[in-house]
Design an enzyme around this catalytic site. Structure first.
Site, PDB file in Angstrom:
ATOM      1  N   LYS A 159       0.845  -1.221   0.020  1.00 17.45           N
ATOM      2  CA  LYS A 159      -0.171  -0.263  -0.095  1.00 17.45           C
ATOM      3  C   LYS A 159       0.916   1.249   0.169  1.00 17.45           C
ATOM      4  O   LYS A 159       1.185   1.827   1.046  1.00 17.45           O
ATOM      5  CB  LYS A 159      -1.009  -0.115   1.049  1.00 17.45           C
ATOM      6  CG  LYS A 159      -2.173   1.009   1.162  1.00 17.45           C
ATOM      7  CD  LYS A 159      -3.181   0.615   1.931  1.00 17.45           C
ATOM      8  CE  LYS A 159      -4.252   1.888   2.102  1.00 17.45           C
ATOM      9  NZ  LYS A 159      -5.101   2.085   1.255  1.00 17.45           N
TER      10      LYS A 159
HETATM   11  N1  PMP Z   1      -7.416  -1.660  -3.294  1.00 15.17           N
HETATM   12  C1  PMP Z   1      -6.847  -0.270  -3.009  1.00 15.17           C
HETATM   13  C2  PMP Z   1      -6.144   0.388  -4.260  1.00 15.17           C
HETATM   14  C3  PMP Z   1      -7.034   0.297  -2.073  1.00 15.17           C
HETATM   15  O1  PMP Z   1      -6.660   1.685  -1.742  1.00 15.17           O
HETATM   16  C4  PMP Z   1      -7.927  -0.179  -1.029  1.00 15.17           C
HETATM   17  C5  PMP Z   1      -8.308   0.550   0.460  1.00 15.17           C
HETATM   18  N2  PMP Z   1      -7.349   0.385   1.309  1.00 15.17           N
HETATM   19  C6  PMP Z   1      -8.411  -1.438  -1.022  1.00 15.17           C
HETATM   20  C7  PMP Z   1      -8.447  -2.148  -2.345  1.00 15.17           C
HETATM   21  C8  PMP Z   1      -9.276  -2.248  -0.157  1.00 15.17           C
HETATM   22  O2  PMP Z   1      -8.317  -2.516   1.073  1.00 15.17           O
HETATM   23  P1  PMP Z   1      -9.001  -2.480   2.352  1.00 15.17           P
HETATM   24  O3  PMP Z   1     -10.338  -3.284   2.439  1.00 15.17           O
HETATM   25  O4  PMP Z   1      -7.799  -3.332   3.109  1.00 15.17           O
HETATM   26  O5  PMP Z   1      -9.131  -1.106   3.117  1.00 15.17           O
END
Ligand code: PMP
Length: 306
Positions: A159
């Site tokens: 991330k």
């Molecule tokens: N994909 C991307 C590119 C994101 O930024 C997010 C948000 N964090 C998600 C998927 C969903 O991830 P999560 O469920 O862990 O928040």
């Protein structure tokens, strides 16, 4: 965004307006930073952070992937976030947390070894990411003209702030074209994820969501799969083509910020009944019960502040 009182910065709480960086900070120039997006909800027993440990662990792992050595353990950062919620004395229904590790001031040039690592935890009250109306009625999704970068040329599972240039371009394009959010395909033309959320569709009563081959390993996606299976809904993880999206019975996005947001239109095609579908609504209401502490079975995902 509404300012809060304090931000945790490198082990100390500082006033919101004093949490500053130098303009020559390495990350601002070369884009290597890692973030998390975590959420706390106001339950009957006070604020509770949803799946805190998994989010903080993912931050540490993203940092390892991008060669940033965060000088705090997962436990220390968990503690900092709990304390941050406490100290800020929030009152709203939910609070978004943004853990962040980046390279600070002192080294220039692409080679980043030796650049100081700054670790910051911020939190603020934030409404529905894709709008309250979006949660009720659904949003309009546009398949982006750019694909998610191939696994051979970036680290999509980190991330990392750098990955959000691609997301940002896709999102801007979608909104500029009159849509609410962008859906990115991978370099083979299969659905990867939205600009900041994961994708699900319902076909013949079954949930279908892509594998994380070219996407962030999402915590909400995992939660939704668990919820669905507990409800007796079959879940299939497989590649999804653009055409299949257009003819799905229902579709929705999931994410910490996006929560469970129904999709009503994709590229000018109405999805199902053109509003929130029946299965989407069931999953959405169960998700909100869980994060607000109204479902005992999922209590172990909540970290209470008080
Ligand atoms: N994909 C991307 C590119 C994101 O930024 C997010 C948000 N964090 C998600 C998927 C969903 O991830 P999560 O469920 O862990 O928040």
């Amino acid at each position: 965004m509404d300012a809060a009182k304090y931000i945790w910065m490198n082990g100390e709480f500082v006033a919101w307006n004093d949490a500053k960086v130098h303009v020559l900070s390495h990350t601002i120039h070369y884009g290597n930073g890692v973030i998390e997006g975590t959420k706390a909800y106001k339950t009957e027993k006070g604020y509770a952070i949803f799946r805190l440990n998994e989010h903080t662990k993912r931050l540490k792992e993203s940092a390892k992937m991008t060669l940033i050595d965060i000088p705090y353990s997962v436990e220390e950062m968990n503690k900092a976030q709990i304390e941050l919620i406490r100290k800020n004395e929030f009152t709203g229904l939910n609070v978004y947390l943004r853990p962040f590790a980046f390279l600070g001031y002192g080294v220039m040039g692409v080679y980043h070894k030796g650049a100081p690592v700054e670790t910051v935890m911020s939190a603020w009250e934030w409404g529905a990411y894709l709008g309250e109306e979006g949660l009720q009625k659904g949003i309009k999704l546009k398949i982006a003209s750019m694909t998610r970068p191939a696994n051979t040329s970036n680290m999509g599972k980190a991330k990392a702030t750098a990955n959000y240039l691609n997301s940002q371009m896709a999102k801007y394009e979608a909104i500029d074209c009159g849509y609410d959010e962008a859906l990115l395909l991978d370099d083979q033309g299969y659905v990867a994820e939205a600009s900041g959320a994961s994708f699900f569709m319902v076909v013949d009563g079954k949930l279908v969501t892509p594998p994380s081959d070219n996407a962030l390993v999402s915590i909400t996606q995992k939660t939704v799969i668990e919820i669905a299976q507990d409800m007796g809904i079959e879940v299939e993880r497989r590649r999804i083509s653009r055409e299949e999206v257009y003819i799905a019975d229902e579709a929705f996005l999931t994410g910490t910020a996006a929560e469970i947001t129904p999709v009503r239109i994709v590229d000018a095609r109405e999805i199902g009944c053109g509003s929130r579908g029946v299965i989407t609504e069931k999953i959405q209401s169960t998700y909100f019960d869980i994060v607000f502490g109204r479902n005992a079975k999922y209590e172990h995902y909540l970290t209470y502040i008080d």
